[in-house]
Design a protein around this motif. Structure first.
Motif, PDB file in Angstrom:
ATOM      1  N   ASN A 174       0.828  -1.193   0.000  1.00 29.79           N
ATOM      2  CA  ASN A 174       0.000   0.000   0.000  1.00 29.79           C
ATOM      3  C   ASN A 174       0.869   1.252   0.000  1.00 29.79           C
ATOM      4  N   ALA A 175       0.411   2.276  -0.687  1.00 29.88           N
ATOM      5  CA  ALA A 175       1.172   3.516  -0.776  1.00 29.88           C
ATOM      6  C   ALA A 175       1.218   4.253   0.567  1.00 29.88           C
ATOM      7  N   LEU A 176       0.192   4.071   1.383  1.00 29.31           N
ATOM      8  CA  LEU A 176       0.111   4.789   2.655  1.00 29.31           C
ATOM      9  C   LEU A 176       0.634   3.973   3.830  1.00 29.31           C
ATOM     10  N   CYS A 177       1.371   2.902   3.534  1.00 30.56           N
ATOM     11  CA  CYS A 177       2.046   2.090   4.549  1.00 30.56           C
ATOM     12  C   CYS A 177       1.097   1.330   5.467  1.00 30.56           C
ATOM     13  N   ARG A 178      -0.167   1.278   5.131  1.00 32.86           N
ATOM     14  CA  ARG A 178      -1.095   0.448   5.893  1.00 32.86           C
ATOM     15  C   ARG A 178      -1.069  -0.972   5.348  1.00 32.86           C
ATOM     16  N   SER A 179      -1.371  -1.934   6.192  1.00 32.59           N
ATOM     17  CA  SER A 179      -1.313  -3.329   5.785  1.00 32.59           C
ATOM     18  C   SER A 179      -2.322  -3.609   4.671  1.00 32.59           C
ATOM     19  N   ASP A 230      -5.030   0.318  -1.363  1.00 29.45           N
ATOM     20  CA  ASP A 230      -5.315   1.748  -1.455  1.00 29.45           C
ATOM     21  C   ASP A 230      -5.020   2.330  -2.833  1.00 29.45           C
ATOM     22  N   HIS A 231      -4.629   1.477  -3.795  1.00 22.74           N
ATOM     23  CA  HIS A 231      -4.462   1.931  -5.171  1.00 22.74           C
ATOM     24  C   HIS A 231      -4.565   0.731  -6.105  1.00 22.74           C
ATOM     25  N   ALA A 232      -4.738   1.003  -7.382  1.00 21.01           N
ATOM     26  CA  ALA A 232      -4.948  -0.063  -8.365  1.00 21.01           C
ATOM     27  C   ALA A 232      -3.650  -0.778  -8.684  1.00 21.01           C
ATOM     28  N   SER A 233      -3.679  -2.113  -8.623  1.00 19.94           N
ATOM     29  CA  SER A 233      -2.552  -2.951  -9.025  1.00 19.94           C
ATOM     30  C   SER A 233      -3.025  -4.398  -9.041  1.00 19.94           C
ATOM     31  N   SER A 234      -2.404  -5.204  -9.903  1.00 23.13           N
ATOM     32  CA  SER A 234      -2.696  -6.638  -9.909  1.00 23.13           C
ATOM     33  C   SER A 234      -1.569  -7.428  -9.265  1.00 23.13           C
ATOM     34  N   GLN A 235      -0.650  -6.732  -8.588  1.00 25.83           N
ATOM     35  CA  GLN A 235       0.557  -7.378  -8.086  1.00 25.83           C
ATOM     36  C   GLN A 235       0.690  -7.336  -6.565  1.00 25.83           C
ATOM     37  N   CYS A 245      -6.433  -5.182  -7.439  1.00 22.07           N
ATOM     38  CA  CYS A 245      -7.417  -4.121  -7.278  1.00 22.07           C
ATOM     39  C   CYS A 245      -7.489  -3.326  -8.578  1.00 22.07           C
ATOM     40  N   PHE A 246      -8.702  -3.101  -9.067  1.00 23.52           N
ATOM     41  CA  PHE A 246      -8.896  -2.387 -10.319  1.00 23.52           C
ATOM     42  C   PHE A 246      -9.872  -1.235 -10.092  1.00 23.52           C
ATOM     43  N   PRO A 247      -9.699  -0.144 -10.826  1.00 17.31           N
ATOM     44  CA  PRO A 247     -10.562   1.025 -10.622  1.00 17.31           C
ATOM     45  C   PRO A 247     -11.959   0.860 -11.203  1.00 17.31           C
TER      46      PRO A 247
END
Length: 236
Positions: free
Chosen positions: A13-18, A44-49, A73-75
């Motif tokens: 996660n970009a915000l360092c949350r689990s 907290d953001h889009a990624s398939s990884q 996660c997809f938008p």
């Protein structure tokens, strides 16, 4: 019994949350007893990884289990995977207005997806892309009065896709199966792209063609498939 956080194996996660959380985090098991653990995925953001490793350890013993968990996660409800371009945190198509699916400006704004074809001795070669449709999350169990509403909304959650502007690619020896179709919510569907230079009588040259993959789920979107084919005479 206790759950210990392991190493991150994918995007964090970009915000360092689990990204992944398990409850209960620890507990006690009596002989013959079992315990259900609930795994929560909170990107907290889009990624398939997204990926992480968790360990379950039995106290006062050397017994432990490791589990690797993955998430995407997809938008929007529709996503496309595959191709040669490395995935990034924003690996999704740009949402487009339905009325702009056929204009050239929309074509230039579409997310590019590269497919490279190496035809050995001019033989046919195939690549695959995956089109998926996310199933809406149900935050609570439906009541009896809500079940008929869910049944009626199932078809509405499906997605459709279609390959457009394929004439030049077909003349260059490319084929698409299927060229259009639907994807049920919660499932994926594979599209096979084949290049056969021998079918057009030319096994000595390379080619570059672009086609447009249009999708419609909760929003309309477009991917630009960059088809790059070349003939190899090497047996390696």
């Amino acid at each position: 019994m206790a759950l210990h956080d392991g190493r991150t194996t994918g995007v964090a996660n970009a915000l360092c949350r689990s990204v992944f959380n398990v409850a209960p985090f620890q507990g006690t098991l009596l002989p013959g007893e079992s315990k259900e653990l609930r795994l929560t995925f909170s990107p907290d953001h889009a990624s398939s990884q997204y990926g992480a490793e968790a360990r379950i350890i039995l106290a006062h013993t050397s017994v432990h289990w490791r589990a690797e968990v993955k998430g995407a996660c997809f938008p929007s409800s529709v996503y496309v995977l595959g191709g040669d371009s490395p995935p990034t945190h924003d690996e999704h198509a740009l949402p487009l207005d339905e009325t702009g699916l056929d204009d050239s400006a929309g074509r230039d704004a579409a997310k590019p997806l590269l497919l490279t074809f190496e035809a050995r001795h001019g033989g046919a070669v195939s690549r695959h892309i995956t089109i998926g449709c996310v199933k809406p999350a149900l935050k609570k169990s439906p009541t009896d009065s809500e079940r008929h509403v869910l049944a009626e909304s199932t078809l509405a959650g499906n997605a459709v896709f279609q390959l457009d502007s394929v004439q030049a690619a077909l003349k260059a020896g490319f084929s698409f199966e299927p060229a259009k179709g639907s994807v049920e919510a919660g499932t994926e569907r594979s599209v096979t792209v084949t290049w056969n230079p021998a079918a057009i009588g030319d096994v000595s040259s390379s080619c570059e063609e672009d086609v447009v993959l249009s999708t419609k789920g909760d929003v309309a979107a477009r991917w630009r498939l960059l088809l790059r084919g070349f003939v190899s005479v090497s047996d390696a």
